[in-house]
Write a protein that holds these residues in place. Structure first.
Motif, PDB file in Angstrom:
ATOM      1  N   GLY A 332       3.715  -3.985   8.571  1.00  0.00           N
ATOM      2  CA  GLY A 332       4.387  -4.650   9.335  1.00  0.00           C
ATOM      3  C   GLY A 332       5.635  -3.480   9.765  1.00  0.00           C
ATOM      4  N   GLY A 333       6.145  -3.205  10.863  1.00  0.00           N
ATOM      5  CA  GLY A 333       7.206  -2.252  11.055  1.00  0.00           C
ATOM      6  C   GLY A 333       8.258  -1.894  10.408  1.00  0.00           C
ATOM      7  N   ALA A 334       8.658  -3.337   9.978  1.00  0.00           N
ATOM      8  CA  ALA A 334       9.637  -3.398   9.124  1.00  0.00           C
ATOM      9  C   ALA A 334       9.803  -2.727   7.242  1.00  0.00           C
ATOM     10  CB  ALA A 334      10.370  -4.467   8.991  1.00  0.00           C
ATOM     11  N   ALA A 335       8.627  -3.301   7.357  1.00  0.00           N
ATOM     12  CA  ALA A 335       8.178  -2.083   6.406  1.00  0.00           C
ATOM     13  C   ALA A 335       8.091  -0.493   6.241  1.00  0.00           C
ATOM     14  CB  ALA A 335       6.613  -2.498   5.658  1.00  0.00           C
ATOM     15  N   GLU A 336       7.112  -0.284   7.948  1.00  0.00           N
ATOM     16  CA  GLU A 336       7.208   1.092   8.174  1.00  0.00           C
ATOM     17  C   GLU A 336       8.809   1.372   7.850  1.00  0.00           C
ATOM     18  OE1 GLU A 336       4.267   3.244  11.225  1.00  0.00           O
ATOM     19  OE2 GLU A 336       5.941   2.174  11.617  1.00  0.00           O
ATOM     20  N   ILE A 337       9.501   1.215   8.579  1.00  0.00           N
ATOM     21  CA  ILE A 337      10.780   1.500   8.958  1.00  0.00           C
ATOM     22  C   ILE A 337      11.391   1.805   7.086  1.00  0.00           C
ATOM     23  CG2 ILE A 337      13.519   1.270   9.169  1.00  0.00           C
ATOM     24  CD1 ILE A 337      12.332  -0.578  12.088  1.00  0.00           C
ATOM     25  N   ALA A 338      11.266   0.689   6.154  1.00  0.00           N
ATOM     26  CA  ALA A 338      11.586   0.769   4.995  1.00  0.00           C
ATOM     27  C   ALA A 338      11.099   1.327   3.749  1.00  0.00           C
ATOM     28  CB  ALA A 338      12.004  -0.569   4.884  1.00  0.00           C
ATOM     29  N   GLU A 339       9.904   2.172   4.327  1.00  0.00           N
ATOM     30  CA  GLU A 339       8.613   2.443   3.084  1.00  0.00           C
ATOM     31  C   GLU A 339       9.839   3.343   2.048  1.00  0.00           C
ATOM     32  OE1 GLU A 339       4.451   5.576   2.761  1.00  0.00           O
ATOM     33  OE2 GLU A 339       5.750   4.876   4.886  1.00  0.00           O
ATOM     34  N   LYS A 340      10.268   4.240   1.899  1.00  0.00           N
ATOM     35  CA  LYS A 340      11.692   4.739   1.441  1.00  0.00           C
ATOM     36  C   LYS A 340      12.007   4.127   0.468  1.00  0.00           C
ATOM     37  CE  LYS A 340      14.558   8.173   0.374  1.00  0.00           C
ATOM     38  NZ  LYS A 340      15.748   9.208   1.166  1.00  0.00           N
ATOM     39  N   ARG A 352      10.841  -3.237 -14.780  1.00  0.00           N
ATOM     40  CA  ARG A 352      11.461  -4.065 -15.309  1.00  0.00           C
ATOM     41  C   ARG A 352       9.829  -4.853 -16.129  1.00  0.00           C
ATOM     42  NH1 ARG A 352      14.289  -6.799 -10.726  1.00  0.00           N
ATOM     43  NH2 ARG A 352      13.799  -8.744 -11.784  1.00  0.00           N
ATOM     44  N   GLY A 353       8.969  -4.337 -15.573  1.00  0.00           N
ATOM     45  CA  GLY A 353       7.845  -4.671 -16.210  1.00  0.00           C
ATOM     46  C   GLY A 353       6.548  -5.427 -15.747  1.00  0.00           C
ATOM     47  N   ARG A 354       7.214  -5.560 -14.454  1.00  0.00           N
ATOM     48  CA  ARG A 354       6.001  -6.531 -13.151  1.00  0.00           C
ATOM     49  C   ARG A 354       5.665  -5.495 -12.451  1.00  0.00           C
ATOM     50  NH1 ARG A 354       6.605 -10.976 -14.426  1.00  0.00           N
ATOM     51  NH2 ARG A 354       5.275 -12.103 -11.883  1.00  0.00           N
ATOM     52  N   PRO A 355       4.966  -4.975 -12.624  1.00  0.00           N
ATOM     53  CA  PRO A 355       4.829  -3.811 -11.272  1.00  0.00           C
ATOM     54  C   PRO A 355       4.301  -4.207 -10.514  1.00  0.00           C
ATOM     55  CG  PRO A 355       3.229  -3.320 -13.400  1.00  0.00           C
ATOM     56  CD  PRO A 355       4.160  -4.214 -13.338  1.00  0.00           C
ATOM     57  N   ILE A 356       4.107  -3.617  -9.288  1.00  0.00           N
ATOM     58  CA  ILE A 356       3.984  -4.235  -7.866  1.00  0.00           C
ATOM     59  C   ILE A 356       3.356  -2.351  -7.120  1.00  0.00           C
ATOM     60  CG2 ILE A 356       3.915  -5.137  -5.690  1.00  0.00           C
ATOM     61  CD1 ILE A 356       5.845  -6.738  -6.626  1.00  0.00           C
ATOM     62  N   GLU A 357       2.019  -2.019  -7.248  1.00  0.00           N
ATOM     63  CA  GLU A 357       1.921  -0.953  -6.917  1.00  0.00           C
ATOM     64  C   GLU A 357       1.379  -0.679  -5.121  1.00  0.00           C
ATOM     65  OE1 GLU A 357      -0.999   1.455  -9.673  1.00  0.00           O
ATOM     66  OE2 GLU A 357       0.430   0.950 -10.857  1.00  0.00           O
ATOM     67  N   LEU A 358       2.217  -0.759  -4.497  1.00  0.00           N
ATOM     68  CA  LEU A 358       2.221  -0.803  -2.920  1.00  0.00           C
ATOM     69  C   LEU A 358       0.950   0.187  -2.449  1.00  0.00           C
ATOM     70  CD1 LEU A 358       5.477  -2.338  -1.887  1.00  0.00           C
ATOM     71  CD2 LEU A 358       3.523  -3.890  -1.802  1.00  0.00           C
ATOM     72  N   LEU A 359       0.411  -0.126  -1.315  1.00  0.00           N
ATOM     73  CA  LEU A 359      -0.137   1.078  -0.316  1.00  0.00           C
ATOM     74  C   LEU A 359       0.385   0.519   0.963  1.00  0.00           C
ATOM     75  CD1 LEU A 359      -2.943   2.622   0.184  1.00  0.00           C
ATOM     76  CD2 LEU A 359      -3.722   0.149   0.956  1.00  0.00           C
ATOM     77  N   PHE A 360       0.858   1.201   1.178  1.00  0.00           N
ATOM     78  CA  PHE A 360       0.843   1.602   2.673  1.00  0.00           C
ATOM     79  C   PHE A 360       0.316   2.065   3.448  1.00  0.00           C
ATOM     80  CE2 PHE A 360       4.654   1.769  -0.258  1.00  0.00           C
ATOM     81  CZ  PHE A 360       5.798   0.680   0.522  1.00  0.00           C
ATOM     82  N   PRO A 361      -0.552   1.874   4.634  1.00  0.00           N
ATOM     83  CA  PRO A 361      -1.776   2.796   4.983  1.00  0.00           C
ATOM     84  C   PRO A 361      -0.718   3.171   6.317  1.00  0.00           C
ATOM     85  CG  PRO A 361      -1.775  -0.109   4.990  1.00  0.00           C
ATOM     86  CD  PRO A 361      -0.406   0.031   4.125  1.00  0.00           C
ATOM     87  N   GLU A 362      -1.333   4.105   7.432  1.00  0.00           N
ATOM     88  CA  GLU A 362      -1.290   4.896   8.284  1.00  0.00           C
ATOM     89  C   GLU A 362      -0.915   3.254   9.455  1.00  0.00           C
ATOM     90  OE1 GLU A 362      -3.976   7.711   9.563  1.00  0.00           O
ATOM     91  OE2 GLU A 362      -3.204   8.946   7.312  1.00  0.00           O
ATOM     92  N   ASN A 363       0.513   3.645  10.731  1.00  0.00           N
ATOM     93  CA  ASN A 363       0.192   2.672  11.698  1.00  0.00           C
ATOM     94  C   ASN A 363       0.718   1.071  11.203  1.00  0.00           C
ATOM     95  OD1 ASN A 363      -0.237   5.175  13.187  1.00  0.00           O
ATOM     96  ND2 ASN A 363      -2.180   4.912  13.187  1.00  0.00           N
ATOM     97  N   MET A 364       1.288   1.043  10.184  1.00  0.00           N
ATOM     98  CA  MET A 364       1.536   0.188   9.679  1.00  0.00           C
ATOM     99  C   MET A 364       1.853  -0.710  10.879  1.00  0.00           C
ATOM    100  SD  MET A 364       3.479  -0.006   5.524  1.00  0.00           S
ATOM    101  CE  MET A 364       4.178   1.677   6.911  1.00  0.00           C
ATOM    102  N   SER A 365       3.603  -0.857  11.968  1.00  0.00           N
ATOM    103  CA  SER A 365       3.604  -1.559  12.759  1.00  0.00           C
ATOM    104  C   SER A 365       2.199  -1.560  13.394  1.00  0.00           C
ATOM    105  CB  SER A 365       4.634  -0.519  12.805  1.00  0.00           C
ATOM    106  OG  SER A 365       4.193   0.440  13.880  1.00  0.00           O
ATOM    107  N   GLN A 366       1.326  -1.005  13.811  1.00  0.00           N
ATOM    108  CA  GLN A 366      -0.069  -1.526  14.985  1.00  0.00           C
ATOM    109  C   GLN A 366      -1.151  -2.022  14.379  1.00  0.00           C
ATOM    110  OE1 GLN A 366       0.511  -0.454  18.256  1.00  0.00           O
ATOM    111  NE2 GLN A 366       2.838   0.304  17.619  1.00  0.00           N
ATOM    112  N   LEU A 367      -0.624  -2.253  13.053  1.00  0.00           N
ATOM    113  CA  LEU A 367      -2.335  -2.987  12.303  1.00  0.00           C
ATOM    114  C   LEU A 367      -2.373  -4.302  12.581  1.00  0.00           C
ATOM    115  CD1 LEU A 367      -2.503  -1.493   8.491  1.00  0.00           C
ATOM    116  CD2 LEU A 367      -3.747  -1.065  10.865  1.00  0.00           C
ATOM    117  N   ASN A 368      -1.189  -5.020  13.264  1.00  0.00           N
ATOM    118  CA  ASN A 368      -1.592  -6.435  14.182  1.00  0.00           C
ATOM    119  C   ASN A 368      -2.055  -6.952  15.302  1.00  0.00           C
ATOM    120  OD1 ASN A 368      -1.378  -8.503  11.585  1.00  0.00           O
ATOM    121  ND2 ASN A 368       0.947  -8.049  11.614  1.00  0.00           N
ATOM    122  N   VAL A 369      -1.490  -5.713  16.705  1.00  0.00           N
ATOM    123  CA  VAL A 369      -2.258  -5.291  17.151  1.00  0.00           C
ATOM    124  C   VAL A 369      -3.999  -4.963  17.483  1.00  0.00           C
ATOM    125  CG1 VAL A 369      -1.875  -3.717  18.755  1.00  0.00           C
ATOM    126  CG2 VAL A 369      -1.916  -5.035  19.932  1.00  0.00           C
TER     127      VAL A 369
END
Length: 396
Positions: A332-340, A352-369
């Motif tokens: 999503g576009g917002a995730a792309e903006i706030a990736e850092k 905190r012991g609840r790991p969320i290891e996120l993958l950030f694909p290329e062109n996140m804002s364009q994936l839906n279209v």
């Protein structure tokens, strides 16, 4: 298939992103989700018409069964953003029920037809297959209504068109033959795993990982659309949340207006700065005066990142089907903006012991279209019985 016209529109709260496959040639467009009523009395004729960009002078009238008041004329997109009476989306807006959705969607299709046929003043554009998106919070209940309101004939009249003779109007008749509706988030998975041209699986590893479970969090304007994927299919137990970047953009806009004496025309104007990067995080309230606004932006992006991960954690805990998921994907576009900021928040989440290891694909804002265009092609091929595969999981 190359002789057919396909239109994919990601109906976003900040932007409409569109891909058009027209006789095999691909076009892409972005239009701010902004409208404003047009008043002939206050229209200022450009001093030199040759300098006017059509995109910044889109004034439309829509005649369609989907529009109740067919006499109103609107500025849309960039031209609307320049108006004092600009209308932006409200929180948790119901896209299928709002006329602005149809104004912008039909006008986007007509805008493409006008750009590709500039010498003609009366046009007809047939869309063999339209694919549109809805948030997961609205998808189940609204998709059939949306389809029925889009199928059929609609007329878009562009007024005050630069470069043509009086009365400076172009009428475009749009015929939509078939519609398929996709759920945001699930569309991103389609784009990540399928080839745009061949439509075949392009990422075997991601498909294999879906046997253990994948959770996608599509962060947009007013919703975060979570989609769980299990064995290459969406799971019913995962739903989206009414949360997005718009509330944080509004807070930034208010702070900048109050403290720096600068008013943004729209969220889209601010969002363009955010996408451009920190070097553009300034405003000019007066000629020659530059004000750094990063002190208003960064705290809001950090707060959004924390709440985004909170939603991620809550959603994965609620669904037995995706517990122990092998992949967590941010799109999503917002995730792309706030990736850092999301990555920074994820480090603290891990502590905190609840790991969320996120993958950030290329062109996140364009994936839906991109997923929508794949969906449109697959629907058309399937409907015409020229192709068989395991595509049923994507269909409405």
């Amino acid at each position: 298939m190359n002789r057919n016209n396909f239109l994919a529109v990601d109906v976003g709260n900040s932007w409409y992103k569109a891909l058009v496959s027209d006789q095999g040639e691909m076009f892409d467009y972005q239009m701010p989700n902004a409208i404003a009523l047009f008043d002939e009395e206050f229209y200022e004729k450009p001093y030199d018409e040759e300098d006017v960009e059509l995109e910044e002078n889109l004034i439309v009238e829509i005649k369609s069964p989907s529009i109740q008041d067919r006499r109103e004329i609107f500025y849309i997109g960039k031209s609307a953003m320049q108006q004092k009476n600009v209308s932006l989306t409200s929180f948790n807006n119901q896209k299928v029920d709002e006329e602005r959705t149809y104004l912008l969607l039909f006008a986007t299709a007509a805008y493409h037809a006008l750009l590709t046929n500039p010498a003609e003043e009366d046009l007809q554009f047939t869309i063999d297959q339209l694919a549109v998106s809805l948030p997961t919070t609205q998808y189940k209940e609204k998709k059939e209504i949306f389809k029925q309101r889009l199928i059929g004939n609609h007329t878009v009249i562009f007024h005050k068109v630069p470069g043509i003779r009086e009365p400076k109007e172009v009428a475009i008749k749009i015929q939509i033959e078939d519609v398929i509706v996709g759920a945001e988030g699930a569309l991103a998975y389609l784009a990540l795993t399928r080839d745009q041209e061949t439509l075949m699986i392009s990422d075997d590893s991601l498909v294999k990982d879906s046997s253990k479970g994948i959770l996608i969090g599509d962060l947009g304007g007013d919703s975060v659309d979570f989609v769980g994927i299990k064995k290459n299919k969406p799971v019913a137990s995962v739903e989206g949340e009414p949360f997005g970047i718009n509330q944080f953009l509004d807070h930034i806009i208010q702070k900048v207006s109050k403290n720096e004496m600068y008013s943004f025309n729209s969220r889209s104007e601010l969002e363009e700065k955010l996408v451009a990067g920190q070097s553009e995080w300034y405003v000019e309230p007066f000629a020659g005066v530059r004000k750094d606004i990063s002190k208003y932006i960064t705290p809001q992006l950090r707060l959004m990142a924390i709440k985004y991960l909170e939603h991620f954690d809550r959603v994965r805990s609620r669904s037995n089907e995706i517990k122990g998921a092998s992949r967590y994907i941010a799109v999503g576009g917002a995730a792309e903006i706030a990736e850092k900021q999301i990555k920074e928040a994820a480090v603290k989440w891990n502590e905190r012991g609840r790991p969320i290891e996120l993958l950030f694909p290329e062109n996140m804002s364009q994936l839906n279209v991109q997923g929508l265009m794949i969906l449109a092609k697959m629907q058309w091929i399937s409907k015409n019985k020229e192709y068989t595969d395991d595509y049923a999981y994507t269909k409405s």
